[in-house]
Design a protein around this motif. Structure first.
Motif, PDB file in Angstrom:
ATOM      1  N   GLY A 135       0.811  -1.224  -0.397  1.00 59.43           N
ATOM      2  CA  GLY A 135       0.149   0.079  -0.185  1.00 59.43           C
ATOM      3  C   GLY A 135       0.544   1.301   0.478  1.00 59.43           C
ATOM      4  N   ALA A 136       0.017   2.517  -0.010  1.00 63.19           N
ATOM      5  CA  ALA A 136       0.974   4.020  -0.062  1.00 63.19           C
ATOM      6  C   ALA A 136       1.773   4.030   0.949  1.00 63.19           C
ATOM      7  CB  ALA A 136      -0.390   4.984  -1.151  1.00 63.19           C
ATOM      8  N   GLY A 137       2.518   4.758   1.054  1.00 64.76           N
ATOM      9  CA  GLY A 137       3.666   5.219   2.786  1.00 64.76           C
ATOM     10  C   GLY A 137       2.435   7.002   2.346  1.00 64.76           C
ATOM     11  N   VAL A 138       3.561   6.985   3.536  1.00 63.94           N
ATOM     12  CA  VAL A 138       3.164   8.019   4.136  1.00 63.94           C
ATOM     13  C   VAL A 138       3.731   9.371   2.584  1.00 63.94           C
ATOM     14  CG1 VAL A 138       4.046  10.501   5.310  1.00 63.94           C
ATOM     15  CG2 VAL A 138       3.721   8.379   6.177  1.00 63.94           C
ATOM     16  N   SER A 139       3.026  10.239   2.146  1.00 67.03           N
ATOM     17  CA  SER A 139       3.503  11.186   1.121  1.00 67.03           C
ATOM     18  C   SER A 139       3.173  12.903   1.423  1.00 67.03           C
ATOM     19  CB  SER A 139       2.590  11.064   0.095  1.00 67.03           C
ATOM     20  OG  SER A 139       1.397  11.091   0.729  1.00 67.03           O
ATOM     21  N   GLN A 140       4.353  13.490   1.439  1.00 62.37           N
ATOM     22  CA  GLN A 140       4.354  14.814   1.285  1.00 62.37           C
ATOM     23  C   GLN A 140       4.804  15.927   0.490  1.00 62.37           C
ATOM     24  OE1 GLN A 140       7.474  13.257   5.005  1.00 62.37           O
ATOM     25  NE2 GLN A 140       6.943  15.581   5.057  1.00 62.37           N
ATOM     26  N   SER A 141       4.311  16.497   0.420  1.00 63.48           N
ATOM     27  CA  SER A 141       4.222  18.054  -0.764  1.00 63.48           C
ATOM     28  C   SER A 141       4.620  20.054  -0.153  1.00 63.48           C
ATOM     29  CB  SER A 141       3.271  17.859  -1.919  1.00 63.48           C
ATOM     30  OG  SER A 141       2.135  18.219  -0.846  1.00 63.48           O
ATOM     31  N   PRO A 142       5.134  19.671  -0.966  1.00 64.72           N
ATOM     32  CA  PRO A 142       5.893  20.063  -1.766  1.00 64.72           C
ATOM     33  C   PRO A 142       7.414  19.414  -1.470  1.00 64.72           C
ATOM     34  CG  PRO A 142       6.391  22.285  -1.220  1.00 64.72           C
ATOM     35  CD  PRO A 142       5.645  21.458  -0.645  1.00 64.72           C
ATOM     36  N   SER A 143       8.055  18.749  -2.818  1.00 68.12           N
ATOM     37  CA  SER A 143       9.350  17.940  -2.017  1.00 68.12           C
ATOM     38  C   SER A 143      10.578  18.870  -1.957  1.00 68.12           C
ATOM     39  CB  SER A 143       9.775  16.499  -3.117  1.00 68.12           C
ATOM     40  OG  SER A 143       9.617  17.300  -4.230  1.00 68.12           O
ATOM     41  N   ASN A 144      10.726  19.946  -2.968  1.00 63.28           N
ATOM     42  CA  ASN A 144      10.931  21.126  -2.458  1.00 63.28           C
ATOM     43  C   ASN A 144      10.313  22.368  -2.803  1.00 63.28           C
ATOM     44  OD1 ASN A 144      13.940  20.392  -2.192  1.00 63.28           O
ATOM     45  ND2 ASN A 144      13.502  19.103  -4.121  1.00 63.28           N
ATOM     46  N   LYS A 145      10.596  23.489  -1.770  1.00 58.56           N
ATOM     47  CA  LYS A 145      10.679  24.339  -1.603  1.00 58.56           C
ATOM     48  C   LYS A 145      11.557  26.015  -1.160  1.00 58.56           C
ATOM     49  CE  LYS A 145       6.714  27.455  -1.008  1.00 58.56           C
ATOM     50  NZ  LYS A 145       6.449  28.516  -2.363  1.00 58.56           N
ATOM     51  N   VAL A 146      11.498  26.693  -2.491  1.00 62.19           N
ATOM     52  CA  VAL A 146      11.921  28.224  -2.192  1.00 62.19           C
ATOM     53  C   VAL A 146      11.124  29.330  -2.177  1.00 62.19           C
ATOM     54  CG1 VAL A 146      14.065  29.043  -3.312  1.00 62.19           C
ATOM     55  CG2 VAL A 146      14.083  26.607  -3.405  1.00 62.19           C
ATOM     56  N   THR A 147      11.333  29.889  -0.716  1.00 63.84           N
ATOM     57  CA  THR A 147      10.833  31.292  -0.873  1.00 63.84           C
ATOM     58  C   THR A 147      12.171  32.296  -0.175  1.00 63.84           C
ATOM     59  OG1 THR A 147       9.138  31.792   0.554  1.00 63.84           O
ATOM     60  CG2 THR A 147      10.024  30.479   1.555  1.00 63.84           C
ATOM     61  N   GLU A 148      11.579  33.460  -0.014  1.00 62.41           N
ATOM     62  CA  GLU A 148      12.052  34.372   0.298  1.00 62.41           C
ATOM     63  C   GLU A 148      11.509  34.514   2.040  1.00 62.41           C
ATOM     64  OE1 GLU A 148      12.101  36.612  -3.759  1.00 62.41           O
ATOM     65  OE2 GLU A 148      10.887  37.556  -2.001  1.00 62.41           O
ATOM     66  N   LYS A 149      12.924  35.053   2.581  1.00 59.45           N
ATOM     67  CA  LYS A 149      12.708  35.328   3.859  1.00 59.45           C
ATOM     68  C   LYS A 149      11.826  36.105   4.081  1.00 59.45           C
ATOM     69  CE  LYS A 149      15.056  38.159   7.417  1.00 59.45           C
ATOM     70  NZ  LYS A 149      16.185  38.793   7.840  1.00 59.45           N
ATOM     71  N   GLY A 150      10.590  36.281   4.848  1.00 55.65           N
ATOM     72  CA  GLY A 150       9.599  37.037   5.319  1.00 55.65           C
ATOM     73  C   GLY A 150       8.265  36.583   4.928  1.00 55.65           C
ATOM     74  N   LYS A 151       7.927  35.504   4.216  1.00 51.83           N
ATOM     75  CA  LYS A 151       7.035  35.123   2.890  1.00 51.83           C
ATOM     76  C   LYS A 151       6.539  33.290   4.199  1.00 51.83           C
ATOM     77  CE  LYS A 151       6.792  37.134  -0.145  1.00 51.83           C
ATOM     78  NZ  LYS A 151       7.559  36.965  -2.004  1.00 51.83           N
ATOM     79  N   ASP A 152       5.300  33.538   3.784  1.00 54.73           N
ATOM     80  CA  ASP A 152       4.801  32.529   4.502  1.00 54.73           C
ATOM     81  C   ASP A 152       4.610  30.581   3.697  1.00 54.73           C
ATOM     82  OD1 ASP A 152       1.967  33.584   6.415  1.00 54.73           O
ATOM     83  OD2 ASP A 152       3.502  34.288   6.597  1.00 54.73           O
ATOM     84  N   VAL A 153       4.717  29.780   3.901  1.00 52.66           N
ATOM     85  CA  VAL A 153       4.605  28.401   3.828  1.00 52.66           C
ATOM     86  C   VAL A 153       4.013  27.552   4.368  1.00 52.66           C
ATOM     87  CG1 VAL A 153       6.991  28.825   2.723  1.00 52.66           C
ATOM     88  CG2 VAL A 153       7.081  27.697   4.693  1.00 52.66           C
ATOM     89  N   GLU A 154       3.296  26.522   3.268  1.00 54.82           N
ATOM     90  CA  GLU A 154       2.730  25.446   3.779  1.00 54.82           C
ATOM     91  C   GLU A 154       3.274  24.585   3.535  1.00 54.82           C
ATOM     92  OE1 GLU A 154      -1.950  27.635   4.545  1.00 54.82           O
ATOM     93  OE2 GLU A 154      -1.698  25.582   2.843  1.00 54.82           O
ATOM     94  N   LEU A 155       3.722  23.221   4.164  1.00 53.69           N
ATOM     95  CA  LEU A 155       3.779  22.263   3.607  1.00 53.69           C
ATOM     96  C   LEU A 155       3.127  20.922   3.941  1.00 53.69           C
ATOM     97  CD1 LEU A 155       7.035  22.273   5.516  1.00 53.69           C
ATOM     98  CD2 LEU A 155       6.401  23.042   2.956  1.00 53.69           C
TER      99      LEU A 155
END
Lengths: 110, 121
Positions: B1-21
């Motif tokens: 069966g499927a394992g644990v998946s995560q997205s995105p695999s890579n994220k590049v952002t600028e200082k001060g921005k918000d990110v969601e994983l």
């Protein structure tokens, strides 16, 4: 307190050699876990130990839970190239969290 | 069966921005964990969800970090006003039952996803 000291930090060995790494803690605990992490992947559980003095094998891997409940070692026999990776010891701390050692980077030269 | 998946695999952002994983645990697993791995370091616990219980947030490094788990399945880790020191690999894990409470046939084993590599410029 909860810190795990893992050694060595890195190992460079020839294929076919045996490997040993260990972890120590200043506090006692009830569970030792050994994980392996391949590049770009999450850690995968290799062996779990639940009793002081317990010796457990998983193929070419053998791990022991120290009798003082403050240490553990992991041995790999007859190493092969796919053994390359980072090996982490871990223990359960408060609640269900895991505390990890800093890892042993293993390189196996063919 | 499927394992644990995560997205995105890579994220590049600028200082001060918000990110969601995002983390999709193994179906049926009641416990979900977030960890952070800085370069050359071991994993650092961030937060733990178990069923409908209040999450254990004691590992979150600052109030810029938050996480949700909707419907007892998918989880989102949010980092607000990112800083360069937030750069790391963020790993999610799930287990069938909580670790250290229900040790039956390995049901407490934590299965990890491949992680999201976050780079804050």
């Amino acid at each position: 307190g909860q810190q795990l000291n893992q050694s060595p930090q890195s190992m460079f060995i020839q294929e076919g050699e045996d490997v040993s790494m260990n972890c120590t803690s200043s506090s006692i605990f009830n569970t030792w876990l050994w994980y392996k992490q391949d590049p770009g992947e999450g850690p995968v559980l290799l062996i779990a130990l639940y009793k002081a003095g317990e010796l457990t094998s998983n193929g070419r891997l053998t791990a022991q839970f120290g009798i003082t409940r403050k240490d553990s070692f992991l041995n790999i026999s007859a190493s092969i190239p796919s053994d390359v990776g980072i090996y982490f010891c871990a223990k359960e701390t408060s609640g269900s969290r895991l505390t990890f050692g800093e890892g042993t980077q293993l390189t196996v030269n063919p | 069966g499927a394992g644990v998946s995560q997205s995105p695999s890579n994220k590049v952002t600028e200082k001060g921005k918000d990110v969601e994983l995002r983390c999709d645990p193994i179906s049926g697993h009641t416990a979900l964990y977030w960890y952070r791995q800085s370069l050359g370091q071991g994993l650092e616990f961030l937060i733990y969800f178990q069923g409908n219980s209040a999450p254990d947030k004691s590992g979150l490094p600052s109030d810029r970090f938050s996480a949700e788990r909707t419907g007892g399945s998918v989880s989102t880790l949010t980092i607000q006003r990112t800083q360069q020191e937030d750069s790391a690999v963020y790993l999610c894990a799930s287990s069938l039952t909580p670790t250290a409470r229900f040790r039956l046939a390995g049901t407490d084993t934590q299965y990890f996803g491949p992680g999201t590599r976050l780079t804050v410029l």
